[in-house]
Design a protein around this motif. Structure first.
Motif, PDB file in Angstrom:
ATOM      1  N   SER A 117       0.628  -0.944   0.048  1.00 30.41           N
ATOM      2  CA  SER A 117      -0.092   0.437  -0.365  1.00 30.41           C
ATOM      3  C   SER A 117       0.412   1.120  -0.185  1.00 30.41           C
ATOM      4  CB  SER A 117      -0.979   0.115   1.418  1.00 30.41           C
ATOM      5  OG  SER A 117      -1.928  -0.978   1.119  1.00 30.41           O
ATOM      6  N   LEU A 118       1.290   1.421  -1.215  1.00 31.20           N
ATOM      7  CA  LEU A 118       1.712   3.283  -0.416  1.00 31.20           C
ATOM      8  C   LEU A 118       0.884   4.316  -1.883  1.00 31.20           C
ATOM      9  CD1 LEU A 118       4.920   1.991  -3.118  1.00 31.20           C
ATOM     10  CD2 LEU A 118       4.860   1.936  -0.653  1.00 31.20           C
ATOM     11  N   SER A 119       1.251   5.419  -1.204  1.00 34.57           N
ATOM     12  CA  SER A 119       0.495   6.585  -1.279  1.00 34.57           C
ATOM     13  C   SER A 119       0.700   6.851  -3.223  1.00 34.57           C
ATOM     14  CB  SER A 119       0.592   7.692  -0.668  1.00 34.57           C
ATOM     15  OG  SER A 119       1.998   8.278  -1.158  1.00 34.57           O
ATOM     16  N   PRO A 120      -0.564   7.507  -4.032  1.00 32.46           N
ATOM     17  CA  PRO A 120      -0.150   8.307  -4.643  1.00 32.46           C
ATOM     18  C   PRO A 120       1.555   8.534  -5.094  1.00 32.46           C
ATOM     19  CG  PRO A 120      -2.504   8.380  -4.122  1.00 32.46           C
ATOM     20  CD  PRO A 120      -1.749   8.310  -3.167  1.00 32.46           C
ATOM     21  N   ALA A 121       1.526   9.669  -3.978  1.00 33.82           N
ATOM     22  CA  ALA A 121       2.595  10.851  -4.887  1.00 33.82           C
ATOM     23  C   ALA A 121       3.959   9.189  -4.560  1.00 33.82           C
ATOM     24  CB  ALA A 121       2.293  11.317  -3.259  1.00 33.82           C
ATOM     25  N   GLN A 122       3.954   8.373  -3.347  1.00 35.14           N
ATOM     26  CA  GLN A 122       5.220   7.561  -3.371  1.00 35.14           C
ATOM     27  C   GLN A 122       5.362   6.786  -4.499  1.00 35.14           C
ATOM     28  OE1 GLN A 122       2.913   6.155   0.410  1.00 35.14           O
ATOM     29  NE2 GLN A 122       5.320   5.883   1.442  1.00 35.14           N
ATOM     30  N   ILE A 123       3.647   6.510  -4.823  1.00 38.41           N
ATOM     31  CA  ILE A 123       4.242   5.790  -6.375  1.00 38.41           C
ATOM     32  C   ILE A 123       4.140   6.474  -7.869  1.00 38.41           C
ATOM     33  CG2 ILE A 123       2.188   5.114  -7.999  1.00 38.41           C
ATOM     34  CD1 ILE A 123       0.629   3.283  -5.666  1.00 38.41           C
ATOM     35  N   TYR A 124       3.731   7.981  -7.756  1.00 32.34           N
ATOM     36  CA  TYR A 124       4.557   8.677  -8.248  1.00 32.34           C
ATOM     37  C   TYR A 124       5.981   8.899  -8.090  1.00 32.34           C
ATOM     38  CZ  TYR A 124       6.088  12.978 -11.343  1.00 32.34           C
ATOM     39  OH  TYR A 124       6.266  13.725 -12.191  1.00 32.34           O
ATOM     40  N   ARG A 125       6.464   9.085  -7.127  1.00 35.39           N
ATOM     41  CA  ARG A 125       8.195   8.827  -7.156  1.00 35.39           C
ATOM     42  C   ARG A 125       8.848   7.814  -7.025  1.00 35.39           C
ATOM     43  NH1 ARG A 125       6.547  11.589  -1.714  1.00 35.39           N
ATOM     44  NH2 ARG A 125       6.880   9.860  -1.239  1.00 35.39           N
ATOM     45  N   LEU A 126       8.240   6.825  -7.104  1.00 35.94           N
ATOM     46  CA  LEU A 126       9.075   5.352  -7.337  1.00 35.94           C
ATOM     47  C   LEU A 126       8.746   5.283  -8.485  1.00 35.94           C
ATOM     48  CD1 LEU A 126       9.814   2.585  -6.376  1.00 35.94           C
ATOM     49  CD2 LEU A 126       7.426   1.883  -6.100  1.00 35.94           C
ATOM     50  N   VAL A 127       8.242   5.269  -9.671  1.00 42.47           N
ATOM     51  CA  VAL A 127       8.101   5.315 -11.087  1.00 42.47           C
ATOM     52  C   VAL A 127       8.968   7.177 -12.039  1.00 42.47           C
ATOM     53  CG1 VAL A 127       7.056   5.513 -13.275  1.00 42.47           C
ATOM     54  CG2 VAL A 127       5.825   4.600 -10.759  1.00 42.47           C
ATOM     55  N   ALA A 128       9.701   8.335 -10.999  1.00 48.87           N
ATOM     56  CA  ALA A 128       8.635   9.323 -11.999  1.00 48.87           C
ATOM     57  C   ALA A 128      11.144   9.088 -11.585  1.00 48.87           C
ATOM     58  CB  ALA A 128       8.821  10.790 -11.721  1.00 48.87           C
ATOM     59  N   GLU A 129      10.797   9.055 -10.644  1.00 51.93           N
ATOM     60  CA  GLU A 129      12.440   9.163  -9.618  1.00 51.93           C
ATOM     61  C   GLU A 129      12.487   8.057  -9.361  1.00 51.93           C
ATOM     62  OE1 GLU A 129      12.063  12.020  -6.096  1.00 51.93           O
ATOM     63  OE2 GLU A 129      10.547  13.342  -7.643  1.00 51.93           O
ATOM     64  N   GLU A 130      14.942   8.236  -8.893  1.00 49.91           N
ATOM     65  CA  GLU A 130      15.450   7.137  -8.594  1.00 49.91           C
ATOM     66  C   GLU A 130      15.449   6.611  -7.000  1.00 49.91           C
ATOM     67  OE1 GLU A 130      19.248   7.453 -10.056  1.00 49.91           O
ATOM     68  OE2 GLU A 130      19.341   6.813 -11.657  1.00 49.91           O
ATOM     69  N   PRO A 131      14.934   5.896  -6.575  1.00 47.08           N
ATOM     70  CA  PRO A 131      14.609   5.933  -5.264  1.00 47.08           C
ATOM     71  C   PRO A 131      15.883   5.283  -4.314  1.00 47.08           C
ATOM     72  CG  PRO A 131      13.805   3.610  -6.398  1.00 47.08           C
ATOM     73  CD  PRO A 131      14.088   4.514  -7.379  1.00 47.08           C
ATOM     74  N   GLU A 132      16.075   6.516  -3.553  1.00 44.09           N
ATOM     75  CA  GLU A 132      17.196   5.762  -2.660  1.00 44.09           C
ATOM     76  C   GLU A 132      17.507   4.731  -1.710  1.00 44.09           C
ATOM     77  OE1 GLU A 132      19.981   7.856  -2.434  1.00 44.09           O
ATOM     78  OE2 GLU A 132      19.692   8.534  -4.221  1.00 44.09           O
ATOM     79  N   ARG A 133      15.771   4.213  -0.964  1.00 45.16           N
ATOM     80  CA  ARG A 133      15.420   4.027  -0.475  1.00 45.16           C
ATOM     81  C   ARG A 133      14.248   2.807  -1.473  1.00 45.16           C
ATOM     82  NH1 ARG A 133      16.084   7.476   3.109  1.00 45.16           N
ATOM     83  NH2 ARG A 133      18.235   7.361   4.227  1.00 45.16           N
ATOM     84  N   LEU A 134      14.586   1.383  -0.741  1.00 42.71           N
ATOM     85  CA  LEU A 134      13.507   0.884  -1.529  1.00 42.71           C
ATOM     86  C   LEU A 134      13.336  -0.640  -0.542  1.00 42.71           C
ATOM     87  CD1 LEU A 134      10.911  -0.130  -3.808  1.00 42.71           C
ATOM     88  CD2 LEU A 134      13.576  -1.127  -5.477  1.00 42.71           C
ATOM     89  N   SER A 135      11.689  -1.128   0.030  1.00 45.55           N
ATOM     90  CA  SER A 135      12.022  -1.981   0.904  1.00 45.55           C
ATOM     91  C   SER A 135      11.690  -3.034  -0.212  1.00 45.55           C
ATOM     92  CB  SER A 135      10.875  -2.327   1.109  1.00 45.55           C
ATOM     93  OG  SER A 135       9.535  -2.718   0.626  1.00 45.55           O
ATOM     94  N   LEU A 136      12.591  -4.465   0.279  1.00 45.55           N
ATOM     95  CA  LEU A 136      12.815  -6.269  -0.691  1.00 45.55           C
ATOM     96  C   LEU A 136      11.375  -6.158  -0.902  1.00 45.55           C
ATOM     97  CD1 LEU A 136      15.501  -7.338   1.035  1.00 45.55           C
ATOM     98  CD2 LEU A 136      15.689  -6.421  -0.823  1.00 45.55           C
ATOM     99  N   ARG A 137       9.709  -6.473  -0.070  1.00 42.99           N
ATOM    100  CA  ARG A 137       8.693  -6.522   0.016  1.00 42.99           C
ATOM    101  C   ARG A 137       8.693  -5.650  -1.586  1.00 42.99           C
ATOM    102  NH1 ARG A 137       5.245  -9.600   3.021  1.00 42.99           N
ATOM    103  NH2 ARG A 137       3.906  -7.957   1.940  1.00 42.99           N
TER     104      ARG A 137
END
Length: 111
Positions: free
Chosen positions: A37-57
């Motif tokens: 469960s991610l917020s729309p803003a979190q999903i946007y950042r996940l797609v549009a930017e290079e994530p610094e932290r990303l859970s293995l799940r």
């Protein structure tokens, strides 16, 4: 010893395009089906930017959604090290020995 700087390229947007997914909200229900469960803003950042932290799940869920491996999402590379100037090229400035700072003396005004 030279320190290696590691960078990475994040290919989620390209994987989404290869699966005809053009909008970030399209990813939300697919992640939710896999318990993420991610917020729309979190999903946007996940797609549009290079994530610094990303859970293995989340990484595992993305791999399941796009039927890929982490290697398809993350491309590591070694960054070019900045070149240092040689010490021999540095300019040397001679200091005048007569111009040394003097210790301050505190004088009591009431004397």
């Amino acid at each position: 010893m030279t320190r290696r700087r590691i960078g990475y390229r994040w290919h989620l947007r390209q994987l989404m395009a290869a699966h005809d997914m053009w909008k970030t909200p399209d990813l939300a229900p697919l992640l939710k089906d896999r318990g993420i469960s991610l917020s729309p803003a979190q999903i946007y950042r996940l797609v549009a930017e290079e994530p610094e932290r990303l859970s293995l799940r989340t990484l595992a869920a993305l791999c399941d959604i796009f039927d890929c491996t982490p290697n398809d999402l993350i491309e590591p590379y070694v960054e070019a090290a900045p070149r240092k100037e040689a010490v021999g090229n540095a300019k040397v400035v001679e200091l005048n020995a007569q111009l040394r700072p003097r210790r301050a003396r505190i004088i009591d005004d009431e004397q």
